[in-house]
Structure formats: C-alpha cells, structure tokens
Design a protein around this motif. Structure first.
Motif, PDB file in Angstrom:
ATOM      1  N   THR A  65       0.839  -1.203   0.000  1.00 27.40           N
ATOM      2  CA  THR A  65       0.000   0.000   0.000  1.00 27.40           C
ATOM      3  C   THR A  65       0.876   1.257   0.000  1.00 27.40           C
ATOM      4  OG1 THR A  65      -1.731  -1.182   1.169  1.00 27.40           O
ATOM      5  CG2 THR A  65      -1.827   1.208   1.246  1.00 27.40           C
ATOM      6  N   GLU A 105      -8.384  -0.965  -1.990  1.00 29.15           N
ATOM      7  CA  GLU A 105      -8.645  -2.263  -1.382  1.00 29.15           C
ATOM      8  C   GLU A 105     -10.126  -2.398  -1.045  1.00 29.15           C
ATOM      9  OE1 GLU A 105      -5.992  -2.810   1.817  1.00 29.15           O
ATOM     10  OE2 GLU A 105      -6.932  -4.651   2.519  1.00 29.15           O
ATOM     11  N   ASP A 181      -5.024  -1.808  -5.383  1.00 30.74           N
ATOM     12  CA  ASP A 181      -4.489  -2.269  -4.102  1.00 30.74           C
ATOM     13  C   ASP A 181      -5.365  -3.402  -3.579  1.00 30.74           C
ATOM     14  OD1 ASP A 181      -2.984  -2.491  -1.860  1.00 30.74           O
ATOM     15  OD2 ASP A 181      -3.555  -0.548  -0.994  1.00 30.74           O
ATOM     16  N   GLU A 182      -4.854  -4.616  -3.655  1.00 31.87           N
ATOM     17  CA  GLU A 182      -5.607  -5.802  -3.230  1.00 31.87           C
ATOM     18  C   GLU A 182      -7.069  -5.727  -3.664  1.00 31.87           C
ATOM     19  OE1 GLU A 182      -4.756  -7.425   0.528  1.00 31.87           O
ATOM     20  OE2 GLU A 182      -2.909  -6.290   0.786  1.00 31.87           O
TER      21      GLU A 182
HETATM   22 MG   LIG Z   1      -2.165  -2.815   2.206  1.00 30.94          MG
END
Ligand SMILES: [Mg+2]
Ligand SMILES: Nc1ncnc2c1ncn2[C@@H]1O[C@H](COP(=O)(O)OP(=O)(O)O)[C@@H](O)[C@H]1O
Lengths: 264, 490
Positions: A65, A105, A181-182
């Motif tokens: 991140t 995310e 991000d993820e």
């Molecule tokens: Mg992260």
C-alpha cells in the motif's frame, strides 16, 4: 540464508534495468520512512510497461500500500521517486494523476448517490466529460453490475458491488496506467475470477497495470511480472514465463521464510 | 473542475437527511418568528396608539394648568420584528411632570412576565443560535468525513487541485445552507407586505443589511467547521470539538465578557444612587430650613423695637418681599437638588458606559456578540435606546414645563402657584388653580418627538462589528485552507 543470496535472486530474475523512457510506471529506489521511524519501503526499484500487469506479492505490512500511495502522491518519498509516464509524482502530482486510475482495497463511494451518479462524478473528475448515461450503463454491465442496481443508492451495496463500481470508474477514466491495491480481497471466488478476466482485457487494451495482492495463485494467474515483497523490499522479481506455478509457490515460501530467518 | 466539485457538494448536501431536517426546521422557525414578531408589533402599535390618545384625552380634560402633566411613550418600530434587542425589557413610557424624574417604566416583560419566561425568538436569535449550529452540522465532517468514507482518496487519485477542493467545499456548504434560508426569508418579507407593516426605505435598508450580517455570521461557522474538519482525522472528534467551540463562542464568551466587565468596573446600584440623592436632598433641605429660621429670627429682630401697629404695617410692607425671598431660596434648593441629581445620573451613565464598552469589548471575542451588537445597532434596539429616549423625554419635559408655566403666567397672572381651597358641603373639598371652571386649551401643547433611528446612524456603530465578523471569517477560512493543504487524505 544470507542477504547476498537474496540480492542474487533479485538480480537473477530481474527484468531489464529501469529505463526512464519506455516504462509507464517506474519506481526508482523508492524509499519511505514514516514519521514514527518505520522503514516501510527500502530502495524499491521496478517498472511496468504498457500492456503489462505487475503483481506485488506480499504479506501484511510488506509495503504494498505504501508503494501505491507513493505513486498517488498521498505521501512523499523519503528517497528515490515514483514516475508515471516519466513524470515524477511528487514533483508534478497533478500531471501525473491525469495518467492513472486507482482502485482501492475497499472501494468507498458516496452512499447517498446512485451508482450512475457516482460514476458520473468520478468520470468528470477524471477529466472525462463526454460520457452519456448509456456509456455508464455499458461499463457497469461490462464489470458485471446488474442493470437493476444502476439506479440504486450505494448505501445498500455489498463490497463486491462496490469493487465493481470502483473498477468501472477506473475504466471510465481511460488512463494509460491503473493501480489496484488488493482489489480482489474479500470478493467471492466467482467475482474474483471475473475481476481477473476484466484486468486481462484491460491489459490487452494496452494499459500498464500495477496491482498488489497477497494471493499467490491469482498473481500467478494473470501477472506478467511478479515482485515478491517483504519488509519493504522486493526480495524476488520474475517474469511469468520464467517459472512454473509450483516454483513460484516454493520460491515465495522460501524467500518469505528465508527473510524471516534472517531478520529473526 | 470547481464547478464539478461544487455541484457534487450541493447534490450530496441536498440528498443528505440533515438537509431536509435543516430546511424544515429553518422554514418553520423563521416564518413563525416573523409572523409572531409581526403580530407583537401590531399589538404594540395598537397599544401605543390607544395609550397616546388616552393621554392626550386626559390632558384636554384638565381644568388647571397647574396640575397639567402627561406621559411620553416609546414608539414601536417595525425592526423589532427581526431584532427584539432590549426593546421588550426597556420601559415603554415615562410620566412627564415637574416633580418626578424621567424614568422609562412598564416594559413588556414587566407587564406580562409570562412572555419573559419564554422569550420571543426573533430572527437574530434563530441566526445566532440555530443557524450557527446548523452550519456546524453541515461542515463538521466535510473533510474528515470524506476521508473516513474513503471518497477523499478516490477524489485525490485524480488531478484535483486542493485549493479548488476546499473552495468547492466552502462554496457548496454555504449554498447548501443559504438556499434553505432564502425561501422562508422571502415568505417572511411577503408577510411584511401582506400585513402592511409600515416599512420605509430606511427600514428595508436596515433589514437587508441585517440579512447580510446574518449571512456573514454563519459564514464564519461554516469556515470554522471546515477548519476543524481539516484539522482532525475523525468526524466524531471534530463534532465534539466544534460543539465545545460553539458553546464557548455563542453561550459563554458573550456573557463572561459582560460579567467580567462588571467585576472590573463596578457601577453603583440604583438603590445606592437613590440613597445618595436622598441624603443630599435631606442635607440641603435641612440647610435651607436652618437658613430660613435664621432669616426669620433676623426679621423678627428687626421688629423688636417697634410697636404692634408698626410691626403690622412693617409686615404688610415686607411680607411680599420676604415670601418672594423665601420662594427664591426654595427654588434655589430645588435647583441644587436637581443639579446634583443630574450630576449623579451623568456620573452613573458615564460609569455604565465605561462598563458597557469594556463588556462589549471583551464579549466581542465571540462572533456571536459581534453579530448581536451589529444587529441591534442596525435595528435601533440596542441598549442606547434607553438613555436616548430618556434624553428625548427630558428635553420634552423641559419644553412641556416651560410651556405650562408660560400658560400659567398668561392666563392665571399674579402669583405663581396660587390656588384656592374651597369647602363645599356637596362636593367636599375642592382644590382649584388659576381657573375655576372649564377645560384648558391644550391644542398647542408641545408634542413628544421620539428619537429617530436612521439607517446610516445605525450602520455607523455597527461597522466595527461588521469588520470583526469579516476578520473572524477570513481568519477561520485561511486557517482551514492551510490545514487542508497539509491534510493527509488516506
Ligand atoms: Mg495494504
Ligand atoms: N501511516 C503510517 N505511519 C506509520 N507506519 C505506517 C503507516 N502506514 C503503514 N505503516 C507501516 O509501514 C509498513 C508497510 O505498510 P503497508 O504499506 O500498509 O503494507 P501492506 O499494504 O503491504 O500490508 C507496515 O509496517 C506498517 O505498519
């Protein structure tokens, strides 16, 4: 295992050394030490070309991140720089951000706006003012959000639905680079699979895609290049063609374990 | 970009539940307040007209110049509909006669204390208390709420200049609060026309300036809300902080300032002043009586060597002069006493003025005080109406008394203050003055002229408060601006 072998591994599997010209996304000795002294990122260097997917693979706290936040200029690097299409993000953030779309995310949008209203706002914010409602509907269908949800407020949306809106917004911006991000964490397997197919189609359109994940199988599935991250460093980087699936898993465990050994 | 952001801000506000709540509360409060204020004003006008008619009637029915006296009334003003100020607390009338001091008595609230319990809510109060709260409610999570919601990240993943973002927040919140305000305000203005409130050009100018001041006032709270929101990460924190700031600025500082001034520069109470006045009067009368006794003794001493007849003759010759001399002395005493009283009053007023100045100076650390003071100055319902009216009434009293004395001289002639006491078995005792029968002609009696509150005269003392409000707003906005430029959007 010793430090030297770690570095060896990196060089062994590394893509060509960073060249400022061709890469859409480039991290150049990117280093971040937070105010509390945590060294979250330690001289990280990699690049992502157009039509390529780069997967940052790593456990919690590896620095994924942080890397993405540096590309977005949400934080300033302690050392080194992140470049988007050659533009140094912390020097010209506004110009750099014109070139990237971002999916977080956990995509959060305006809860009182409908999906279409959210799309309209963020598309225009991204500089795309020419879309019609039909365009928005088309993109929403492409990312797999059913018709009946288009005019509903975001309030009642599940995480999966929100992720879909998030990727729709990224698609609408039509930027040459996409940061994720993820993006698949918390999605059910079917949604995750669809998501991956979508990313592949975006890659085929020529986007440079940087995604972080802790899911080794997903990374192996779609990434052109995988960088294994641990404790703020890329401990291993390899082309997809270089290693078979089993190897990657082994390598991942090996580097993770080795690194842990070394630290402890 | 700015347009996109402002549009989104407005849309978000309009779609949020707090908007509909604010809108309905504002609409009901403002319309109701104007309506009630309007009816109160009309009732006050009716009362004023009846009272002045009655007072004139009583004057016309007087039969002697000697006992002629009257009352002067404070005139209702349409601006009290919007800014009640102290007008319900200051007395509405004072009696005008030679024997009593000018003193405004019978305030609305002293006549009808029930209304004092639940005080009239005027537009100023709504703006000062309710709207400032709403301004905070609209902005406390303007920045950190978007951070918590994750939309701030997504927004700044785009090429959005921070300056434009914070400006859009400011303008959007402002419009979101002004729009719901405009509609009930317009309805209020329509009510004024509908009920034919006698609004002059000056009144309209005052009213629109007041509305301007109101906008300026809650603009400050919007800026403050943005500032705190840009200084904190969590909206619960900023809400708590703003609530404390609101209580401090709106409720505590204005009162604390005045109270502190009372401690620093104490002012004698009315009872103390009365005591001083009475003490002086008593002393002065005693002096007078002593002198009088001495004079009589002297006069008597001069008579000692004379025969009874000579004495009688001497008395007849001199009694008129003596009486005149004594009367002069008595008048002198009265003049001294009223001069002393005037001085006492002046001193009291000066000290009060000093205290007020200090109190207001201290309380002006709060924009709520600045706003209230500006509003009252504009409307002419600030505390100066009491001394101003009393001054005007004092002037009137002087005029009235000299008019009466002149009439007395013209028609009664002879000795001043001469009157006759008659005993009649049918009517009982009758005291009559210069004229025996019939009403006196008071057609040319001077008429009380109320002090005029012109727009410019109200604007001038309100200027420093306008300046302060602008300063506070600019400071809060600038600080919020700087805070946001450094805000961590994650
Ligand atoms: Mg992260
Ligand atoms: N704002 C911050 N302040 C201090 N330390 C942080 C901050 N954000 C992340 N870190 C630390 O930096 C390291 C990397 O975090 P992060 O980039 O979030 O990892 P990942 O996304 O791979 O899980 C972790 O040790 C984390 O605790």
């Amino acid at each position: 295992m010793e430090t030297t072998s770690t570095n060896e591994a990196v060089t062994n599997h590394a893509v060509n050394s960073p060249s400022q010209s061709r890469a859409m996304l480039a991290a150049d000795n990117l280093t971040k030490r937070y105010e509390d002294g945590v060294l979250a990122l330690d001289h990280v260097t990699f690049e992502v070309n157009q039509g390529h997917i780069y997967a940052m693979l790593g456990g919690n706290g590896a620095g994924k991140t942080t890397t993405i936040n540096l590309f977005l200029n949400f934080i300033e690097p302690t050392e080194g720089e992140a470049r988007i299409n050659g533009i140094v993000t912390h020097k010209e953030p506004l110009r750099a951000k014109e070139k990237i779309a971002f999916v977080s995310e956990n995509v959060m949008l305006y809860p009182n706006f409908t999906a279409l209203q959210n799309l309209d706002f963020f598309a225009r914010l991204g500089g795309q003012t020419g879309y019609s409602k039909d365009d928005y509907r088309e993109v929403l269908l492409r990312v797999g959000l059913q018709e009946e949800a288009h005019n509903k407020r975001l309030k009642g949306f599940s995480k999966g639905m929100r992720q879909k809106c998030g990727i729709a917004i990224a698609i609408l911006k039509d930027a040459p680079a996409i940061l994720l991000d993820e993006p698949t964490s918390g999605l059910d397997p079917k949604a995750g699979f669809e998501f991956i197919r979508l990313l592949e189609s975006l890659r085929d359109e020529g986007k440079a895609i940087l995604m972080s994940t802790h899911d080794i199988f997903r990374a192996r599935d779609i990434a052109d290049t995988i960088g294994i991250m641990n404790q703020g460093r890329i401990v291993m980087q390899s082309q997809k063609s270089d290693i078979a699936g089993e190897d990657l898993e082994k390598l991942y465990m090996k580097y993770m374990a080795g690194y842990m050994e070394q630290v402890n | 970009m700015l347009k996109i952001l402002i549009e989104k801000e407005l849309k978000a506000i309009i779609l949020s539940p707090k908007f509909s709540a604010t809108f309905s509360v504002c609409a009901i409060l403002i319309v109701l307040s104007v309506f009630i204020g309007l009816r109160d004003y009309q009732a006050a006008v009716a009362q004023y007209e009846t009272a002045t008619t009655l007072s004139n009637q009583e004057m016309r029915e007087q039969t002697s110049w000697m006992s002629l006296n009257t009352r002067a009334y404070r005139e209702p003003d349409p601006m009290q509909i919007f800014v009640a100020g102290v007008q319900n607390d200051v007395g509405r009338l004072s009696s005008i006669n030679a024997f009593s001091q000018i003193k405004l008595e019978n305030s609305n609230y002293s006549d009808e204390p029930i209304f004092a319990v639940f005080r009239f809510i005027d537009l100023t109060f709504i703006v000062q208390i309710v709207l400032s709260l709403f301004a905070i409610l609209f902005t406390y999570d303007a920045i950190n709420g978007e951070r918590e919601g994750g939309t701030l990240q997504l927004t700044f993943a785009n090429a959005v200049p921070r300056v434009q973002y914070i400006l859009a927040k400011f303008i959007g919140s402002w419009l979101g609060l002004v729009l719901p305000l405009l509609i009930p305000l317009l309805i209020g203005l329509l009510l004024l026309l509908l009920f034919r409130v006698p609004m002059t050009g000056d009144h309209w100018a005052k009213l629109f300036t007041l509305i301007g001041a109101s906008f300026l006032y809650f603009t400050f709270f919007i800026a403050l809300g943005l500032l705190v929101s840009a200084l904190t990460k969590r909206s619960t924190t900023s809400f708590m902080f703003l609530l404390v700031a609101w209580v401090t600025l709106v409720l505590i500082v204005p009162r604390a300032g005045v109270m502190l001034a009372g401690q620093i520069t104490p002012v004698p109470t009315v009872a103390e002043i009365d005591g001083q006045r009475e003490g002086y009067a008593k002393e002065r009368w005693k002096q007078h009586m002593d002198a009088l006794t001495e004079r009589w003794e002297e006069r008597n001493a001069g008579l000692q060597n004379l025969t009874a007849e000579e004495r009688e003759a001497f008395r007849d010759d001199h009694s008129w002069d003596w009486m005149k001399e004594d009367e002069e002395e008595r008048k002198l005493v009265q003049r001294d006493i009223s001069e002393y009283d005037r001085k006492l009053n002046e001193d009291l007023r000066n000290r009060k003025a000093t205290q007020e100045r200090l109190g207001f100076l201290l309380s002006r650390f709060s924009p709520a005080s600045s706003y209230q003071l500006a509003a009252m100055h504009l409307a002419g319902t600030d505390i100066s109406i009491k001394p101003e009216y009393e001054d005007a009434m004092r002037d009137y009293r002087d005029k009235f008394i000299s008019y009466r004395e002149q009439k007395q001289k013209e028609e009664g002639g002879g000795m001043a203050g001469g009157f006759r006491i008659e005993f009649n078995s049918d009517t009982g005792m009758k005291i009559s003055g210069d004229r025996d029968s019939g009403a006196i002609d008071v057609t040319d009696v001077p008429v009380f002229e109320a002090p005029q509150y012109r727009f410019a005269a109200g604007l001038l003392p309100a200027m420093p408060d306008f300046g302060l409000l602008t300063l506070y707003t600019l400071l809060a906005f600038a600080a919020g601006f700087v805070a946001f430029l450094r805000y961590d959007v994650r």
